[in-house]
Structure formats: C-alpha cells, structure tokens
Design an enzyme around this catalytic site. Structure first.
Site, PDB file in Angstrom:
ATOM      1  N   CYS A 134       0.820  -1.222   0.000  1.00 48.95           N
ATOM      2  CA  CYS A 134       0.000   0.000   0.000  1.00 48.95           C
ATOM      3  C   CYS A 134       0.849   1.264   0.000  1.00 48.95           C
ATOM      4  O   CYS A 134       0.459   2.279  -0.590  1.00 48.95           O
ATOM      5  CB  CYS A 134      -0.898   0.053   1.237  1.00 48.95           C
ATOM      6  SG  CYS A 134      -1.427  -1.531   1.880  1.00 48.95           S
ATOM      7  N   ASP A 164      -3.728  -2.457   7.534  1.00 53.93           N
ATOM      8  CA  ASP A 164      -4.728  -3.378   8.060  1.00 53.93           C
ATOM      9  C   ASP A 164      -4.537  -4.819   7.588  1.00 53.93           C
ATOM     10  O   ASP A 164      -4.819  -5.757   8.330  1.00 53.93           O
ATOM     11  CB  ASP A 164      -6.132  -2.896   7.671  1.00 53.93           C
ATOM     12  CG  ASP A 164      -6.530  -1.641   8.435  1.00 53.93           C
ATOM     13  OD1 ASP A 164      -5.679  -1.088   9.148  1.00 53.93           O
ATOM     14  OD2 ASP A 164      -7.689  -1.216   8.322  1.00 53.93           O
ATOM     15  N   CYS A 216      -2.587   3.302   2.808  1.00 60.03           N
ATOM     16  CA  CYS A 216      -3.449   2.314   3.460  1.00 60.03           C
ATOM     17  C   CYS A 216      -4.600   2.992   4.203  1.00 60.03           C
ATOM     18  O   CYS A 216      -4.584   4.182   4.472  1.00 60.03           O
ATOM     19  CB  CYS A 216      -2.634   1.439   4.397  1.00 60.03           C
ATOM     20  SG  CYS A 216      -3.520  -0.065   4.872  1.00 60.03           S
ATOM     21  N   ASP A 217      -5.564   2.170   4.587  1.00 59.32           N
ATOM     22  CA  ASP A 217      -6.892   2.603   5.029  1.00 59.32           C
ATOM     23  C   ASP A 217      -6.933   3.841   5.914  1.00 59.32           C
ATOM     24  O   ASP A 217      -7.575   4.837   5.594  1.00 59.32           O
ATOM     25  CB  ASP A 217      -7.585   1.463   5.785  1.00 59.32           C
ATOM     26  CG  ASP A 217      -7.826   0.253   4.910  1.00 59.32           C
ATOM     27  OD1 ASP A 217      -7.362   0.257   3.758  1.00 59.32           O
ATOM     28  OD2 ASP A 217      -8.461  -0.706   5.380  1.00 59.32           O
ATOM     29  N   LYS A 218      -6.289   3.795   7.080  1.00 58.93           N
ATOM     30  CA  LYS A 218      -6.435   4.883   8.052  1.00 58.93           C
ATOM     31  C   LYS A 218      -5.558   6.074   7.708  1.00 58.93           C
ATOM     32  O   LYS A 218      -5.759   7.178   8.231  1.00 58.93           O
ATOM     33  CB  LYS A 218      -6.106   4.391   9.468  1.00 58.93           C
ATOM     34  CG  LYS A 218      -6.883   3.162   9.892  1.00 58.93           C
ATOM     35  CD  LYS A 218      -8.369   3.294   9.647  1.00 58.93           C
ATOM     36  CE  LYS A 218      -9.108   1.985   9.831  1.00 58.93           C
ATOM     37  NZ  LYS A 218      -8.731   0.911   8.904  1.00 58.93           N
ATOM     38  N   CYS A 269      -5.194  -2.199  -1.453  1.00 58.29           N
ATOM     39  CA  CYS A 269      -6.144  -3.255  -1.831  1.00 58.29           C
ATOM     40  C   CYS A 269      -7.048  -2.774  -2.963  1.00 58.29           C
ATOM     41  O   CYS A 269      -7.611  -1.675  -2.905  1.00 58.29           O
ATOM     42  CB  CYS A 269      -6.979  -3.661  -0.637  1.00 58.29           C
ATOM     43  SG  CYS A 269      -6.017  -4.403   0.696  1.00 58.29           S
ATOM     44  N   GLU A 329     -11.164  -4.277  13.217  1.00 53.93           N
ATOM     45  CA  GLU A 329     -11.935  -4.843  12.112  1.00 53.93           C
ATOM     46  C   GLU A 329     -11.989  -6.362  12.269  1.00 53.93           C
ATOM     47  O   GLU A 329     -11.067  -6.968  12.806  1.00 53.93           O
ATOM     48  CB  GLU A 329     -11.295  -4.483  10.776  1.00 53.93           C
ATOM     49  CG  GLU A 329     -11.400  -3.012  10.439  1.00 53.93           C
ATOM     50  CD  GLU A 329     -10.774  -2.662   9.096  1.00 53.93           C
ATOM     51  OE1 GLU A 329     -10.159  -3.547   8.473  1.00 53.93           O
ATOM     52  OE2 GLU A 329     -10.897  -1.503   8.674  1.00 53.93           O
ATOM     53  N   SER A 331     -13.838  -4.634   7.858  1.00 55.82           N
ATOM     54  CA  SER A 331     -13.054  -4.220   6.703  1.00 55.82           C
ATOM     55  C   SER A 331     -13.987  -3.888   5.554  1.00 55.82           C
ATOM     56  O   SER A 331     -15.095  -4.418   5.451  1.00 55.82           O
ATOM     57  CB  SER A 331     -12.109  -5.357   6.302  1.00 55.82           C
ATOM     58  OG  SER A 331     -11.593  -5.150   5.015  1.00 55.82           O
TER      59      SER A 331
END
Length: 574
Positions: free
Chosen positions: A56, A88, A129-131, A201, A451, A477
């Site tokens: 990521c 994650d 990445c996500d956060k 992702c 998650e 997620s």
C-alpha cells in the site's frame, strides 16, 4: 509564478525564515543545501505515509519526489517528511489490529506537530493504506493551510487459474481451507498471486473508498485517486499537485473553504453510490469534526439512504479500481450523480474551480458496464445502510451491496473478543441461523475498534456468509461481505445494550426498515444493566491505553480531541 509575489508576512514560515532574529533557523536550512532564494520561498510540507510494511505504501516515497519537483517548478521549497502507517492487511486478525484506528489520529497529530514545529506554509499529503487517508485529510483541515491530497494508487488484481482475485479472496480462502474445500497447495498458490504489484487493496475496500472521498470532497485533483500505483500516469498527477498547491497559496484557498457540509454530503453520496466501506461512516464525521462541522453517523446515513448504488465494484460486485479507472475513473461516478441531482456542484475544489466546473468535460462512456447511470442504478438506495433500535440507540451500520436477503432474525451467540468468535468459526462450533455477537471491541473497549475481516471472511469461505449474521461494536473491513453489522453504539465498554445480551436472546436485523433490536423488554434490559460490571482491558499503559482515555463514540467518528468547534486560533492564522 515568481516567488517574490508571495508575501511571507502572512505565511507561517515567516517565523523561521524572516528577519535578523531568525539567522539561527536559516543556518539550519543552509546546512541542508538550500539557497537564500529557496529559503525566501513558501515552504511546502510533502508529507508521506511511506513504509516497508505493505505494498500500500511502498510507492509513496518515489511519488513524493515527483511532488517535490512540481513544487520547485512553481517556485516553492518542498520539505519532505514521513509519518507512520499501520496497514490493516498485516494487522488483521490479531492484537495488532488494535493499533489500526489509533494510527489514524496519530497520523493526523504527527503531521500537525511537524507542520507546527517547522512552520510550513502548505501540505501535499500522500497516503496509501486505510487509516492513513482520513488521517492525512484530518490534518489538512485541522491546520487549514493550502493542501492537496494524493492517493498512492491501488494495487493491480491478481490472477488465480484464469480468475481475477484480490486479497479478499485470500482471507476467504482461509475459510475454504478450514472446511477442506481447497488444499494446502491451492492456498499457497492463492497467497502468492493475489497481490502482484505495489498499491492499496484493489477493490472498493476502505482505501479506495476514502480515495473516492478525497476527490468527491474536493481535496484531490480529478482522476488522481483512481490511477493504479504502478501506472506511470501517477507521476503527472503528483507533479501537477506540487504545482497546484502553490496556486492555492497564492489565492489563499484553504481546506475549510473546500470541506463544507455540502462537500461532506457529496463524499457520502459517492461512498454510497460505489458500495463503499462502512468505515467511511467513521471517517467522514472525524474529518467534519476537524472543521467544527456537526456531521455524525446519522447524517452520513441519511445521504446513504437517498443515493443510488451504481458502481459494480468488489466486494459486492465484480470489478476492481483498475477497471473503474480505465472505464472513466472516479469522475465518471461523480458526473452521473451530479447530472441526476445527487451532488452539490457549487463546492470549491483544489483545482480552484467548483465541482461542477471540474465535471464539465467529463463524458459518459457507453462502452463500459462498471458504472451505471444514476437513473438506471443497481439498487435505488445506497450500498451502505444505517440501523437503529433498542440495541443501537447511537446507531449501527451494515454494507448491503451485493446482498440478496436484507432481513435476519436469530438467537444470539455472544463472544467478548474477536479471537473467541474466530475460534468458534474455525472449529465450526456455531450453528446456522445464529447471530454471532462480538463485543468489547469498540473504540474504548477494544481499545481501538478492531476490524473483523478474518472472522467474516472465514465464515464466507465456509459457505456460511448468508446463513448467520454478525453484529459488533467493532468495525468491519471494506472487504467484508455477508450480513455483518458494525459500529453498534453505545459500545459494550460503556454499558451499551450489546453488553447486556445473553446467548439465546433473539436479535432482529432489518436493513430495509433500518432497525436493530433484541426481543427483550425495557424492564429486562434495565435489570441486566443493574448487574453489569465494566471489564478491564489488557492495555494499562502505552499509546493504546492513552487512546482509550480520550476517544469518543463511533457515532461521532471516534475522535480524540475537541475539534475545530473549540478551536481558539487556527494554525494557518498564527
């Protein structure tokens, strides 16, 4: 644009670069090879979430170098720095996931502190990445200096025996393997081919959802968040962002001019239309909080309720981010939403133009089936739905994109941690028709609001995705699918009704009516509440303990400070 046209009397960097008293400060800048001309230019923080934890983030440092070239070309002086990321995919399914949501606020805090300490005048922020995406955007609106967000780009899809796959398929393969549906060799092959490149992702999980948010909310350049990480075109976006942030300084266009309530509603609409991650309902209120705007889970859900679901993206659909970009990108989704009245076109963006002006030359692509026109949706209401009831006075949320059955009723099977539930799923000691309850996993009780992808993917891999439901005060997620309800509030740690459930209690979930109830009277719940005792967590010190002391409810974004509403002096105005 000539650097001499910038008046440093109104820029934060005057505190480190202007006047005789700042000679010691300038000596440090000279030590790094800067010229007097570069010192006299605006200083632009180029903030990157680069690390070697996962694909990521691995391309972010290279992209940051291109941003710096763009800043320099427009007569600015870029100053690169990095912050953390918790990825994650690596943190999932074990205690490491407690660090994930905590990292969002640490990212925002660390960017703020770096900017404040060194008095930079603007930010170009890169995240993967996500956060890290909401964390970076939170810092931008908190500081309110001219800012542009850059997404590092999505990963390319993998191929397994002629079938396109993502990391979601690897998590689900674990469940298939546990019931003997695939062999050791199959699982080994899947894990080796699922992630073939740099990038986040690839489906409409949290990273790509928040990337869409960045464009829709106006903090990212059009098309920039859709290009996959390996595509060379990303360099053009990075260079352009470096140049454009200098224009924002010149015209004093700031994030809070861009991130208005209408812009937040636009972002929520795009999440809904794309069947995006439920995590957006946590991050949008947190971004709003930094601006001093009240925009909670219920406000997000109201937009979800009236926005059609139009983008056929995994995990509910069949396409990934690469397919969307090649079909026309995020602006294709925004254009049809705008044309049919689902977006506010008057919102300012980092281009210096309104959203409607940005969309003027976006043409509909009839040769693709990734995105439908907004008047011909997959479903007439959004891919994410809010629930409320005697189990969730502060709300809960469920992703319904791709689901056929939108109601579920069954006896509760209660677990006080994700690990306990995952063990039951792995050993198949649960029953079809049950509602699995994972509690004490909320922001305060986890701590960290983990998650539950490992558990939900294992269920789906076992073929039980539509035969049981799962509710939790934790999160899911963006890759989760099945009847999975998250963000149940109030959380168990503060005595919410989810803490009072017992095995066998009948839970009723209705994603059509928007309700989440347990078949118990108010008197019975009150009796149980009198006997309830708070649980201690295993975290009595350190960053996760510190987070638990300050974090608020999921309904308001699980935020950790009073926000823009209580602000006395904004950094941009120091």
């Amino acid at each position: 644009m000539d650097a001499k046209t910038f008046d440093k009397a109104k820029l934060p960097s005057r505190y480190t670069t202007v006047g005789p008293a700042r000679a010691p400060h300038r000596s440090y800048l000279y030590a790094m090879g800067l010229s007097s001309e570069e010192i006299n230019q605006p200083l632009v923080g180029v903030a990157s979430c680069w690390n070697e934890a996962a694909p990521c983030n691995i391309a972010l440092m290279r992209q940051a170098q291109v941003v710096k070239k763009g800043v320099a070309a427009a007569n600015g002086t870029p100053r690169e720095f990095c912050t953390i990321t918790v990825t994650d995919g690596i943190a999932m399914g074990h205690q490491g996931m407690k660090a994930s949501l905590v990292s969002r606020d640490v990212i925002a805090d660390s960017v703020e502190l770096t900017m404040r300490g060194h008095c930079y005048d603007a930010i170009v922020g890169l995240a993967g990445c996500d956060k890290s995406l909401p964390g970076m955007m939170m810092s931008m609106v908190r500081l309110n200096v001219p800012s542009i967000f850059i997404y590092g780009g999505s990963i390319l899809p993998g191929t397994f025996r002629g079938r396109q796959i993502t990391v979601q398929d690897v998590f689900e393969a674990v469940g298939q393997h546990s019931v003997g549906a695939i062999s050791d060799e199959d699982l080994a092959e899947i894990e080796q081919v699922a992630c073939p490149s740099a990038g986040s992702c690839g489906a409409q999980f949290t990273a790509n959802t928040m990337a869409m948010v960045a464009e829709a909310i106006g903090l990212a350049l059009p098309y920039s968040c859709g290009a996959p990480a390996p595509y060379e075109v990303r360099d053009r976006f990075c260079y352009a962002a470096g140049e454009k942030v200098m224009e924002l300084i010149a015209h004093n266009i700031r994030p809070r001019d861009i991130v208005t309530r209408a812009a937040l509603e636009n972002a929520a609409a795009v999440v809904s239309a794309s069947g995006g991650s439920t995590n957006a309902a946590l991050h949008l209120p947190a971004i709003a909080h930094e601006c001093g705007i009240e925009f909670d889970l219920f406000d997000v859900a109201e937009i979800f309720r009236k926005t059609p679901y139009i983008a056929d993206l995994k995990p509910g659909g069949k396409y990934v981010a690469k397919d969307l970009f090649e079909a026309g990108g995020i602006p294709l989704v925004m254009k049809t939403l705008l044309e049919h009245g689902y977006l506010n076109g008057d919102c300012m963006t980092v281009t210096g133009r309104t959203l409607a002006e940005n969309m003027e030359k976006v043409a509909w692509n009839d040769g693709q089936d990734v995105v439908r026109a907004a008047d011909n949706p997959i479903t007439t209401t959004g891919g994410v739905v809010e629930l409320k009831g005697n189990l969730a006075a502060d709300g809960a949320i469920v992703k319904i994109a791709g689901m056929a059955n939108l109601k579920f009723s069954g006896p509760a099977r209660c677990f006080d941690s994700e690990e306990a539930c995952f063990e039951a799923v792995t050993n198949k000691t649960f029953k079809e028709g049950e509602v699995l309850v994972i509690r004490y996993e909320g922001p305060k009780g986890g701590p960290g609001m983990r998650e539950m992808l490992a558990t939900t993917a294992a269920l789906y891999g076992q073929g039980m995705g539509d035969k049981v439901a799962l509710i939790t005060d934790g999160r899911f997620s963006g890759a989760t699918r099945g009847f999975c309800v998250g963000h149940v509030g109030p959380e168990a740690a503060v005595g919410g009704p989810i803490a009072l459930l017992q095995d066998g209690d009948i839970i009723e979930i209705d994603a059509i009516g928007g309700t989440l109830d347990v078949r118990l009277s108010d008197d019975e719940l009150a009796k149980r509440r009198e006997k309830w005792q708070p649980r201690e967590t295993d975290y009595a010190s350190g960053a996760i303990w510190k987070y638990a002391q300050t974090v608020g409810p999921a309904r308001f974004g699980a935020v950790t400070h009073p926000g823009g509403k209580e602000e006395k002096v904004c950094y941009a105005d120091i």
